[in-house]
Motif scaffolding. Structure first.
Motif, PDB file in Angstrom:
ATOM      1  N   ILE A  20       2.796  -0.345   2.745  1.00 56.43           N
ATOM      2  CA  ILE A  20       3.564   0.665   2.023  1.00 56.43           C
ATOM      3  C   ILE A  20       2.760   1.108   0.797  1.00 56.43           C
ATOM      4  N   GLU A  21       3.059   2.299   0.315  1.00 58.22           N
ATOM      5  CA  GLU A  21       2.373   2.794  -0.883  1.00 58.22           C
ATOM      6  C   GLU A  21       3.264   2.538  -2.079  1.00 58.22           C
ATOM      7  N   VAL A  22       2.833   1.643  -2.950  1.00 53.56           N
ATOM      8  CA  VAL A  22       3.702   1.293  -4.063  1.00 53.56           C
ATOM      9  C   VAL A  22       3.394   2.167  -5.280  1.00 53.56           C
ATOM     10  N   SER A  23       4.434   2.441  -6.062  1.00 52.12           N
ATOM     11  CA  SER A  23       4.198   3.247  -7.257  1.00 52.12           C
ATOM     12  C   SER A  23       4.404   2.466  -8.556  1.00 52.12           C
ATOM     13  N   ILE A  24       4.977   1.264  -8.456  1.00 54.08           N
ATOM     14  CA  ILE A  24       5.054   0.405  -9.647  1.00 54.08           C
ATOM     15  C   ILE A  24       4.647  -1.013  -9.239  1.00 54.08           C
ATOM     16  N   ILE A  25       3.828  -1.645 -10.068  1.00 61.13           N
ATOM     17  CA  ILE A  25       3.467  -3.045  -9.825  1.00 61.13           C
ATOM     18  C   ILE A  25       3.973  -3.893 -10.984  1.00 61.13           C
ATOM     19  N   PHE A  26       4.800  -4.873 -10.644  1.00 58.19           N
ATOM     20  CA  PHE A  26       5.258  -5.838 -11.638  1.00 58.19           C
ATOM     21  C   PHE A  26       4.489  -7.130 -11.374  1.00 58.19           C
ATOM     22  N   LEU A  27       3.512  -7.389 -12.195  1.00 60.96           N
ATOM     23  CA  LEU A  27       2.717  -8.606 -12.034  1.00 60.96           C
ATOM     24  C   LEU A  27       3.369  -9.714 -12.854  1.00 60.96           C
ATOM     25  N   LEU A  28       3.757 -10.793 -12.166  1.00 60.32           N
ATOM     26  CA  LEU A  28       4.543 -11.830 -12.826  1.00 60.32           C
ATOM     27  C   LEU A  28       3.682 -13.037 -13.143  1.00 60.32           C
ATOM     28  N   GLY A  29       3.626 -13.402 -14.399  1.00 56.99           N
ATOM     29  CA  GLY A  29       2.864 -14.585 -14.804  1.00 56.99           C
ATOM     30  C   GLY A  29       3.827 -15.669 -15.235  1.00 56.99           C
ATOM     31  N   MET A  30       4.108 -16.575 -14.311  1.00 61.94           N
ATOM     32  CA  MET A  30       5.098 -17.610 -14.583  1.00 61.94           C
ATOM     33  C   MET A  30       4.414 -18.951 -14.778  1.00 61.94           C
ATOM     34  N   ILE A  58       3.221  -4.624 -16.312  1.00 63.11           N
ATOM     35  CA  ILE A  58       3.729  -3.520 -15.494  1.00 63.11           C
ATOM     36  C   ILE A  58       2.710  -2.391 -15.414  1.00 63.11           C
ATOM     37  N   THR A  59       2.474  -1.914 -14.198  1.00 67.77           N
ATOM     38  CA  THR A  59       1.583  -0.772 -14.000  1.00 67.77           C
ATOM     39  C   THR A  59       2.318   0.296 -13.209  1.00 67.77           C
ATOM     40  N   THR A  60       2.330   1.511 -13.716  1.00 69.52           N
ATOM     41  CA  THR A  60       2.821   2.607 -12.880  1.00 69.52           C
ATOM     42  C   THR A  60       1.612   3.389 -12.406  1.00 69.52           C
ATOM     43  N   LEU A  61       1.698   3.886 -11.174  1.00 68.39           N
ATOM     44  CA  LEU A  61       0.533   4.498 -10.548  1.00 68.39           C
ATOM     45  C   LEU A  61       0.767   5.983 -10.299  1.00 68.39           C
ATOM     46  N   ASN A  62      -0.258   6.773 -10.568  1.00 67.74           N
ATOM     47  CA  ASN A  62      -0.069   8.202 -10.271  1.00 67.74           C
ATOM     48  C   ASN A  62      -0.419   8.516  -8.820  1.00 67.74           C
ATOM     49  N   LYS A  63      -1.057   7.575  -8.172  1.00 62.27           N
ATOM     50  CA  LYS A  63      -1.266   7.699  -6.735  1.00 62.27           C
ATOM     51  C   LYS A  63      -0.936   6.350  -6.112  1.00 62.27           C
ATOM     52  N   GLY A  64      -0.074   6.369  -5.117  1.00 62.53           N
ATOM     53  CA  GLY A  64       0.395   5.114  -4.509  1.00 62.53           C
ATOM     54  C   GLY A  64      -0.745   4.196  -4.092  1.00 62.53           C
ATOM     55  N   LEU A  65      -0.546   2.904  -4.294  1.00 58.09           N
ATOM     56  CA  LEU A  65      -1.551   1.920  -3.904  1.00 58.09           C
ATOM     57  C   LEU A  65      -0.970   1.095  -2.739  1.00 58.09           C
ATOM     58  N   LYS A  66      -1.805   0.880  -1.723  1.00 61.51           N
ATOM     59  CA  LYS A  66      -1.304   0.209  -0.516  1.00 61.51           C
ATOM     60  C   LYS A  66      -1.115  -1.298  -0.715  1.00 61.51           C
ATOM     61  N   PHE A  67       0.062  -1.780  -0.356  1.00 63.75           N
ATOM     62  CA  PHE A  67       0.362  -3.206  -0.326  1.00 63.75           C
ATOM     63  C   PHE A  67       1.024  -3.506   1.022  1.00 63.75           C
ATOM     64  N   HIS A  68       0.886  -4.727   1.487  1.00 63.77           N
ATOM     65  CA  HIS A  68       1.608  -5.121   2.692  1.00 63.77           C
ATOM     66  C   HIS A  68       3.002  -5.579   2.297  1.00 63.77           C
ATOM     67  N   ARG A  69       3.938  -5.391   3.225  1.00 67.06           N
ATOM     68  CA  ARG A  69       5.320  -5.757   2.922  1.00 67.06           C
ATOM     69  C   ARG A  69       5.547  -7.260   2.991  1.00 67.06           C
ATOM     70  N   MET A  70       6.336  -7.749   2.064  1.00 68.90           N
ATOM     71  CA  MET A  70       6.661  -9.169   2.046  1.00 68.90           C
ATOM     72  C   MET A  70       7.383  -9.581   3.336  1.00 68.90           C
ATOM     73  N   ASP A  71       8.336  -8.769   3.762  1.00 70.67           N
ATOM     74  CA  ASP A  71       9.132  -9.140   4.941  1.00 70.67           C
ATOM     75  C   ASP A  71       8.496  -8.707   6.262  1.00 70.67           C
ATOM     76  N   GLU A  72       7.537  -7.778   6.212  1.00 75.06           N
ATOM     77  CA  GLU A  72       6.837  -7.328   7.418  1.00 75.06           C
ATOM     78  C   GLU A  72       5.352  -7.227   7.079  1.00 75.06           C
ATOM     79  N   PRO A  73       4.658  -8.349   7.003  1.00 74.02           N
ATOM     80  CA  PRO A  73       3.275  -8.333   6.511  1.00 74.02           C
ATOM     81  C   PRO A  73       2.348  -7.402   7.289  1.00 74.02           C
ATOM     82  N   GLY A  74       2.712  -7.065   8.527  1.00 72.10           N
ATOM     83  CA  GLY A  74       1.869  -6.168   9.305  1.00 72.10           C
ATOM     84  C   GLY A  74       1.984  -4.725   8.852  1.00 72.10           C
TER      85      GLY A  74
END
Lengths: 98, 161
Positions: free
Chosen positions: B97-107, B78-94
């Motif tokens: 959004i600026e994300v403030s938490i990243i949950f990186l899943l290692g399955m 888990i990473t919380t960000l003090n400045k939003g990091l840009k990611f594309h939306r899963m449902d609207e890849p075009g």
């Protein structure tokens, strides 16, 4: 009544589709609908889709379907989840009446 | 029982770009033998093809992940960000959004992880805990909040609909 076949896909076929499968399973067992639920990756979707009554996806596909595909992202975020639940049950209703 | 690891939580981080984040986190995980050397490239490519940004009610998050063959042992980073990091939306890849938490899943593969995964995904719909994670000033508070949530919620209870 016909046993409904549901296919849920996501980018990898390992993460969000499995979670959505769990949600869909809960919804169907609550409503007493008998169904077989499978998951796959989006790259497998075009080959597999013909065998299934209902399709859901969390990833956007470039493949244009001649049929309805339910956007399952609301089952991840909770936003509009209730509408998608209704959509799912309506689509199943249509298939059951065929 | 699932346990969140202190060294897999990064608080109030800053990254120039998505690549910067992926590189740094991949290195961190590789050193601790959670992932193989191939993880970084695979993760980048997967995110490019199938983005994982999610717009929640009040917060934007991302849930990057990739094929289990690049994972040595399962993890949630888990990473919380003090400045939003840009990611594309899963449902609207075009759309970005600026994300403030990243949950990186290692399955790793197998259905045994479905409970962990589902619980993790249900957590996204819990505004209180998302807010707590977002605003926590240190790792300890996040661990406490997560463990409390984890040990007191069954999958069924955490389902909102």
């Amino acid at each position: 009544m016909k046993r409904i076949k549901v296919l849920i896909c996501c980018g990898s076929g390992i993460a969000t589709s499995k979670h959505v499968a769990q949600k869909v399973g809960e919804i169907l067992s609550e409503t007493g609908i008998e169904a077989a639920i499978d998951t796959c990756s989006i790259s497998e979707l075009s080959d597999k889709q013909a065998e299934y009554d209902i399709l859901l996806t969390t990833a956007k596909s470039d493949f244009t379907f001649q049929r309805h595909v339910i956007n399952a992202v609301p089952f991840l975020t909770g936003i509009n989840a209730e509408q998608v639940r209704k959509e799912l049950l309506e689509e199943i209703g249509k298939k059951q009446n065929i | 029982m699932w346990k969140f690891q202190k060294d897999l939580i990064q608080v109030k981080d800053y990254y120039e770009s998505q690549e910067d984040y992926f590189q740094s986190v991949s290195m961190h995980l590789m050193k601790r033998e959670y992932v193989r050397a191939s993880f970084f490239e695979s993760l980048m490519q997967r995110e490019r093809n199938y983005p994982t940004g999610l717009q929640l009610e009040e917060t934007c998050v991302a849930i990057p992940h990739t094929d289990s063959k690049h994972i040595i042992k399962e993890f949630i980073h888990i990473t919380t960000l003090n400045k939003g990091l840009k990611f594309h939306r899963m449902d609207e890849p075009g759309e970005e959004i600026e994300v403030s938490i990243i949950f990186l899943l290692g399955m790793t593969s197998g259905d045994s992880q479905i409970e962990t995964l589902s619980k993790m995904m249900n957590l996204l719909q819990n505004k209180l805990i998302i807010d707590e994670i977002k605003h926590s000033p240190d790792t300890g508070e996040i661990i406490e909040a997560l463990n409390h949530y984890w040990n007191n919620t069954s999958i069924a209870q955490s389902t909102l609909f």
